[in-house]
Write a protein that holds these residues in place. Structure first.
Motif, short mmCIF file in Angstrom:
data_model
loop_
_atom_site.label_atom_id
_atom_site.label_comp_id
_atom_site.label_asym_id
_atom_site.label_seq_id
_atom_site.Cartn_x
_atom_site.Cartn_y
_atom_site.Cartn_z
N ASN A 9 -129.43 -106.45 -7.71
CA ASN A 9 -129.37 -107.25 -6.48
C ASN A 9 -129.61 -108.73 -6.77
OD1 ASN A 9 -128.92 -104.83 -5.10
ND2 ASN A 9 -131.11 -104.48 -4.88
N SER A 24 -130.10 -93.57 -11.35
CA SER A 24 -130.73 -93.30 -10.05
C SER A 24 -132.24 -93.19 -10.19
CB SER A 24 -130.16 -92.02 -9.43
OG SER A 24 -130.31 -90.92 -10.31
N LEU A 27 -133.72 -96.71 -10.96
CA LEU A 27 -133.80 -97.53 -9.76
C LEU A 27 -134.93 -97.08 -8.85
CD1 LEU A 27 -129.98 -97.76 -8.95
CD2 LEU A 27 -131.45 -99.64 -9.75
N ARG A 28 -135.02 -95.79 -8.61
CA ARG A 28 -136.02 -95.27 -7.67
C ARG A 28 -137.44 -95.29 -8.23
NH1 ARG A 28 -134.66 -92.80 -3.26
NH2 ARG A 28 -136.44 -91.39 -3.33
N THR A 36 -131.47 -95.98 -2.86
CA THR A 36 -130.47 -95.12 -3.50
C THR A 36 -130.97 -93.68 -3.41
OG1 THR A 36 -129.82 -96.88 -5.00
CG2 THR A 36 -129.25 -94.63 -5.66
N CYS A 48 -125.76 -91.19 -4.08
CA CYS A 48 -126.38 -92.05 -5.09
C CYS A 48 -125.50 -93.23 -5.50
CB CYS A 48 -126.71 -91.23 -6.34
SG CYS A 48 -125.23 -90.71 -7.23
N VAL A 50 -123.92 -96.62 -6.18
CA VAL A 50 -124.31 -98.03 -6.24
C VAL A 50 -123.10 -98.79 -6.79
CG1 VAL A 50 -126.77 -97.52 -6.57
CG2 VAL A 50 -125.29 -97.86 -8.57
N SER A 59 -124.79 -93.09 -9.57
CA SER A 59 -125.96 -93.41 -10.39
C SER A 59 -126.65 -92.17 -10.93
CB SER A 59 -126.95 -94.29 -9.61
OG SER A 59 -127.47 -93.61 -8.48
N THR A 74 -127.54 -102.34 -5.14
CA THR A 74 -127.97 -101.16 -4.39
C THR A 74 -127.84 -101.48 -2.91
OG1 THR A 74 -130.28 -101.82 -4.22
CG2 THR A 74 -129.63 -100.59 -6.21
N CYS A 108 -122.28 -98.66 0.12
CA CYS A 108 -121.83 -99.23 -1.16
C CYS A 108 -120.35 -98.94 -1.41
CB CYS A 108 -122.70 -98.71 -2.31
SG CYS A 108 -124.37 -99.39 -2.32
#
Length: 158
Positions: A9, A24, A27-28, A36, A48, A50, A59, A74, A108
């Protein structure tokens, strides 16, 4: 363990991940970006999705180490300056969501789709969103949302 840097981002983010860490999960869990969602974990549902260098990817099928140095957008990055993106506004305006679980992937996917096809037909919209599954809606409002997003994007100054 591998040290990676992702531009997420628009912000460089660093993480130390095992070779098999999925994007995924990175990111999480590593970066705290929980927008996501992970649904099927097989790349089928699209929750998921992106944007990787502007292109939609699953992802849950992408290893984080393979995208070192690349740009990830995301759902959290679609809004700019505290203002929802036209796609986000259209989905809210047209009720293109219900429980919201699939919504980040649709947002997305739609963002990338409309960049490539700014004035899609009904058939093109259905094809464009066909890789994303929703268990709550009949897709009518999602399709309306994509068309409305196209209108909003066309109204934006260039």
């Amino acid at each position: 363990m591998y040290d990676i840097t992702l531009i997420v981002n628009g912000v460089p983010r660093e993480a130390r991940v095992p070779a098999r860490r999925l994007l995924s999960d990175c990111l999480r869990h590593d970066l705290g970006l929980t927008g996501t969602h992970v649904g099927c974990e097989h790349g089928v549902c699209g929750a998921c999705t992106v944007l990787l260098d502007g292109e939609p990817v699953r992802s849950c099928l992408t290893f984080a180490v393979t995208v070192d140095g690349r740009e990830i957008t995301t759902v959290e990055g679609l809004a700019t300056g505290g203002r929802l993106s036209p796609v986000q506004r259209a989905f809210a305006e047209c009720h293109g969501l219900q429980c919201g679980f699939c919504t980040p992937g649709f947002l997305c996917t739609t963002t990338a789709f409309l960049r490539e096809n700014p004035a899609p037909t009904d058939e093109e919209v259905l094809e464009g969103i066909s890789g994303n599954l929703c268990r709550c809606t009949g897709y009518q409002n999602i399709a309306k949302s994509v068309h409305r997003a196209a209108e909003l994007l066309a109204e934006e100054p260039s």
